[in-house]
Scaffold this active site. Structure first.
Site, PDB file in Angstrom:
ATOM      1  N   CYS A   1       0.487  26.256   4.518  1.00  0.00           N
ATOM      2  CA  CYS A   1       1.849  26.517   4.014  1.00  0.00           C
ATOM      3  C   CYS A   1       2.704  25.257   4.005  1.00  0.00           C
ATOM      4  CB  CYS A   1       2.555  27.558   4.882  1.00  0.00           C
ATOM      5  SG  CYS A   1       1.854  29.189   4.754  1.00  0.00           S
TER       6      CYS A   1
ATOM      7  N   HIS B   1      -8.897   3.819  -2.262  1.00  0.00           N
ATOM      8  CA  HIS B   1      -7.518   3.349  -2.040  1.00  0.00           C
ATOM      9  C   HIS B   1      -7.077   2.375  -3.135  1.00  0.00           C
ATOM     10  CE1 HIS B   1      -3.892   1.974  -0.269  1.00  0.00           C
ATOM     11  NE2 HIS B   1      -4.368   1.100   0.604  1.00  0.00           N
TER      12      HIS B   1
ATOM     13  N   CYS C   1     -13.487   1.277   6.906  1.00  0.00           N
ATOM     14  CA  CYS C   1     -12.502   0.533   6.113  1.00  0.00           C
ATOM     15  C   CYS C   1     -12.343   1.216   4.756  1.00  0.00           C
ATOM     16  CB  CYS C   1     -12.982  -0.887   5.858  1.00  0.00           C
ATOM     17  SG  CYS C   1     -13.279  -1.863   7.336  1.00  0.00           S
ATOM     18  N   SER C   2     -11.119   1.342   4.275  1.00  0.00           N
ATOM     19  CA  SER C   2     -10.963   1.826   2.893  1.00  0.00           C
ATOM     20  C   SER C   2     -11.577   0.792   1.956  1.00  0.00           C
ATOM     21  CB  SER C   2      -9.482   2.026   2.574  1.00  0.00           C
ATOM     22  OG  SER C   2      -8.776   0.798   2.730  1.00  0.00           O
TER      23      SER C   2
ATOM     24  N   CYS D   1       0.807  -1.230   0.000  1.00  0.00           N
ATOM     25  CA  CYS D   1       0.000   0.000   0.000  1.00  0.00           C
ATOM     26  C   CYS D   1       0.836   1.273   0.000  1.00  0.00           C
ATOM     27  CB  CYS D   1      -0.966  -0.041   1.160  1.00  0.00           C
ATOM     28  SG  CYS D   1      -2.047  -1.471   1.038  1.00  0.00           S
TER      29      CYS D   1
HETATM   30  C1  LIG Z   1      -1.798  -0.855   4.717  1.00  0.00           C
HETATM   31  C2  LIG Z   1      -3.144  -0.930   3.887  1.00  0.00           C
HETATM   32  O1  LIG Z   1      -3.494  -0.004   3.177  1.00  0.00           O
HETATM   33  S1  LIG Z   1      -4.127  -2.281   4.107  1.00  0.00           S
HETATM   34  C3  LIG Z   1      -5.618  -1.920   3.231  1.00  0.00           C
HETATM   35  C4  LIG Z   1      -5.626  -2.485   1.829  1.00  0.00           C
HETATM   36  N1  LIG Z   1      -6.974  -2.476   1.310  1.00  0.00           N
HETATM   37  C5  LIG Z   1      -7.883  -3.417   1.671  1.00  0.00           C
HETATM   38  O2  LIG Z   1      -7.569  -4.331   2.417  1.00  0.00           O
HETATM   39  C6  LIG Z   1      -9.295  -3.257   1.168  1.00  0.00           C
HETATM   40  C7  LIG Z   1     -10.226  -3.082   2.382  1.00  0.00           C
HETATM   41  N2  LIG Z   1     -11.630  -3.176   1.976  1.00  0.00           N
HETATM   42  C8  LIG Z   1     -12.257  -4.375   2.011  1.00  0.00           C
HETATM   43  O3  LIG Z   1     -11.709  -5.389   2.421  1.00  0.00           O
HETATM   44  C9  LIG Z   1     -13.686  -4.418   1.486  1.00  0.00           C
HETATM   45  O4  LIG Z   1     -13.945  -3.316   0.652  1.00  0.00           O
HETATM   46  C10 LIG Z   1     -14.705  -4.401   2.653  1.00  0.00           C
HETATM   47  C11 LIG Z   1     -14.452  -5.585   3.590  1.00  0.00           C
HETATM   48  C12 LIG Z   1     -14.619  -3.079   3.416  1.00  0.00           C
HETATM   49  C13 LIG Z   1     -16.077  -4.536   2.025  1.00  0.00           C
HETATM   50  O5  LIG Z   1     -16.015  -5.665   1.228  1.00  0.00           O
HETATM   51  P1  LIG Z   1     -17.329  -6.393   0.685  1.00  0.00           P
HETATM   52  O6  LIG Z   1     -18.501  -5.985   1.537  1.00  0.00           O
HETATM   53  O7  LIG Z   1     -17.007  -7.821   0.560  1.00  0.00           O
HETATM   54  O8  LIG Z   1     -17.577  -5.908  -0.800  1.00  0.00           O
HETATM   55  P2  LIG Z   1     -17.342  -4.483  -1.455  1.00  0.00           P
HETATM   56  O9  LIG Z   1     -15.907  -4.091  -1.365  1.00  0.00           O
HETATM   57  O10 LIG Z   1     -17.950  -4.561  -2.816  1.00  0.00           O
HETATM   58  O11 LIG Z   1     -18.195  -3.466  -0.538  1.00  0.00           O
HETATM   59  C14 LIG Z   1     -19.577  -3.683  -0.408  1.00  0.00           C
HETATM   60  C15 LIG Z   1     -20.277  -2.345  -0.576  1.00  0.00           C
HETATM   61  O12 LIG Z   1     -19.772  -1.440   0.425  1.00  0.00           O
HETATM   62  C16 LIG Z   1     -19.256  -0.287  -0.181  1.00  0.00           C
HETATM   63  N3  LIG Z   1     -18.126   0.222   0.607  1.00  0.00           N
HETATM   64  C17 LIG Z   1     -16.979  -0.422   0.898  1.00  0.00           C
HETATM   65  N4  LIG Z   1     -16.174   0.362   1.627  1.00  0.00           N
HETATM   66  C18 LIG Z   1     -16.840   1.549   1.790  1.00  0.00           C
HETATM   67  C19 LIG Z   1     -16.524   2.790   2.440  1.00  0.00           C
HETATM   68  N5  LIG Z   1     -15.352   2.992   3.065  1.00  0.00           N
HETATM   69  N6  LIG Z   1     -17.420   3.787   2.390  1.00  0.00           N
HETATM   70  C20 LIG Z   1     -18.608   3.614   1.742  1.00  0.00           C
HETATM   71  N7  LIG Z   1     -18.981   2.470   1.116  1.00  0.00           N
HETATM   72  C21 LIG Z   1     -18.090   1.452   1.144  1.00  0.00           C
HETATM   73  C22 LIG Z   1     -18.832  -0.734  -1.559  1.00  0.00           C
HETATM   74  O13 LIG Z   1     -18.744   0.352  -2.452  1.00  0.00           O
HETATM   75  C23 LIG Z   1     -19.962  -1.696  -1.924  1.00  0.00           C
HETATM   76  O14 LIG Z   1     -21.059  -0.903  -2.290  1.00  0.00           O
HETATM   77  P3  LIG Z   1     -22.201  -1.531  -3.263  1.00  0.00           P
HETATM   78  O15 LIG Z   1     -22.564  -2.857  -2.680  1.00  0.00           O
HETATM   79  O16 LIG Z   1     -23.306  -0.508  -3.222  1.00  0.00           O
HETATM   80  O17 LIG Z   1     -21.584  -1.662  -4.622  1.00  0.00           O
END
Ligand SMILES: CC(=O)SCCNC(=O)CCNC(=O)[C@H](O)C(C)(C)COP(=O)(O)OP(=O)(O)OC[C@H]1O[C@@H](n2cnc3c(N)ncnc32)[C@H](O)[C@@H]1OP(=O)(O)O
EC number: 2.3.1.176
Length: 398
Positions: free
Chosen positions: A377, A347, A216-217, A83
């Protein structure tokens, strides 16, 4: 001959929900790269080197992307650091310029992702061969392994430890999500632009307790780009008004400290972030007290709190109270994640670290429109990746 490095052009796509826009990664890169070159007012022919960050494409995808901007034969580097990939590409660009190898470098970052959770760095779920096996082994030894998404799980367990050690509350964690979703309402580049109350954030689906979905992102498609140039390039092209100085930048990776405590707070990167920030402050002769606006790596709400502490914005354990006090939003001591952060802007791994610098460049130039932080700034960007790497970048209006 060493020189200062400046960002003179930035561009990014709107970050999009995966599978909703009909585009390929090279389309994203073309849009972001063209935006950055146009913002700088220079042609791609002036670019001498191109570091490109991405995680989920094949090797030389960087060339496939850069070729959309021109076939000029310049060196292209394909980099990844989980990331922290975007800031890693930017760090190469800065070093090429600062070290005198180039006067003009384009840093590109993109990601085309799938819906749903990431695998946490374990190919096919087999952590034995994963680069982050040692990090997850620390988690499993202390918390066991649950059937929830691995990245949300390791950060969620860090949150549980912070609550246990310092009394941090679920409402304080949710306050990070509420703040960043509120900020994104003013960001046309953000994947989401809806504001939520703390109660709505708490009531969202639990992903790994205490983290709810709105803390969660998401997974995202998108790209970002930055044109990094030398002092003489700024002078030669009359870019003084557009230039933002990279005052200092540092990357830290894991040390034994990351693993010694057996804590998820350490294996998710707080010590790396603290070390990178310390190097930047020492090199710049500035501190967090000199910073006005921060774009930090809120991959999950808890990591914003851990990063407040790593950057020295508060004492360890005081970050929950800091966000609750309003000190990290408009009208507070700093504005943290005016873009909406990873939680609401999105993200796309390879783009995130460069998109943070795009936002700060707009802020420091006074071009952030409804998101503008008054009299900004000095800006600080913080990009962290499991496995690991933390990059801190300090920017100042030239
Ligand atoms: C050091 C690092 O950066 S580690 C981080 C690296 N990134 C990750 O690990 C990704 C983290 N995110 C996730 O694991 C997933 O998005 C989760 C668990 C939050 C949700 O996953 P799931 O529910 O399985 O599916 P999905 O990702 O499609 O999300 C489901 C719904 O929630 C929405 N959603 C997910 N996150 C957000 C949020 N932060 N804000 C608003 N809506 C959100 C999605 O857009 C989707 O909407 P939809 O159903 O209307 O299309």
């Amino acid at each position: 001959m060493r020189t200062k490095a400046y960002v003179v052009g930035v561009g990014m796509t709107r970050f999009e929900k995966p599978e909703t826009r009909d585009w390929q990664y090279w389309d994203m890169a073309r849009e972001a790269g063209t935006g950055a070159l146009t913002d700088a007012g220079i042609p791609y022919s002036a670019v001498e080197q191109v570091p490109v960050g991405y995680c989920f494409q094949a090797s030389t995808a960087g060339q496939r992307a850069a070729y959309e901007l021109g076939l000029t034969g310049v060196p292209v580097y394909n980099v990844n650091n989980n990331c922290a990939t975007g800031a890693t590409a930017l760090m190469l660009a800065r070093q090429f310029v600062e070290g005198g190898a180039s006067d003009c470098v384009l840093a590109l970052g993109f990601e085309k992702m799938a819906r749903g959770a990431l695998g946490g760095g374990a190919d096919g779920g087999d952590f034995a061969t994963s680069p982050v096996a040692r990090h997850y082994a620390v988690m499993a030894a202390r918390h066991g392994f649950e059937m929830t998404p691995p990245t949300a799980q390791i950060f969620g367990n860090a949150a549980r430890e912070h609550m246990e050690r310092y009394g941090t509350t679920e409402a304080q964690l949710a306050a990070v999500g509420a703040k960043n979703h509120r900020h994104s309402a003013n960001n046309p580049y953000a994947q989401f632009q809806d504001a939520y109350t703390v109660d709505e954030i708490l009531a969202a689906r639990t992903v790994h307790s205490p983290l709810t979905k709105l803390q969660c992102s998401p997974t995202s498609d998108g790209a970002a780009a930055a044109v990094v140039v030398s002092e003489r390039f700024v002078e030669r092209h009359g870019l003084g008004e557009r230039a933002v100085e990279i005052v200092a930048q540092a990357m830290a990776t894991d040390t034994e400290e990351s693993f010694a405590s057996g804590s998820c707070i350490d294996v998710v990167g707080q010590p790396m972030s603290r070390a990178a920030a310390r190097q930047v402050y020492d090199s710049a002769g500035l501190g967090i007290e000199d910073v006005d606006v921060v774009e930090l790596h809120d991959c999950f709400s808890v990591n914003e709190l851990l990063t407040y502490e790593a950057l020295g914005m508060c004492e360890p354990g005081e970050s929950g109270k800091l966000v609750e006090s309003g000190a990290t939003t408009y009208g507070g001591r700093w504005v943290v994640n005016p873009s909406g952060g990873l939680i609401s802007k999105g993200h796309p791994l390879g783009a995130t670290g460069i998109a943070q610098v795009a936002e700060l460049t707009w802020q420091l130039r006074g071009e952030a429109r409804a998101r503008q932080v008054a009299d900004a700034c000095v800006g600080l960007a913080h990009n962290v990746g499991l496995g690991g790497a933390a990059v801190v970048t300090l920017l100042r209006r030239a």
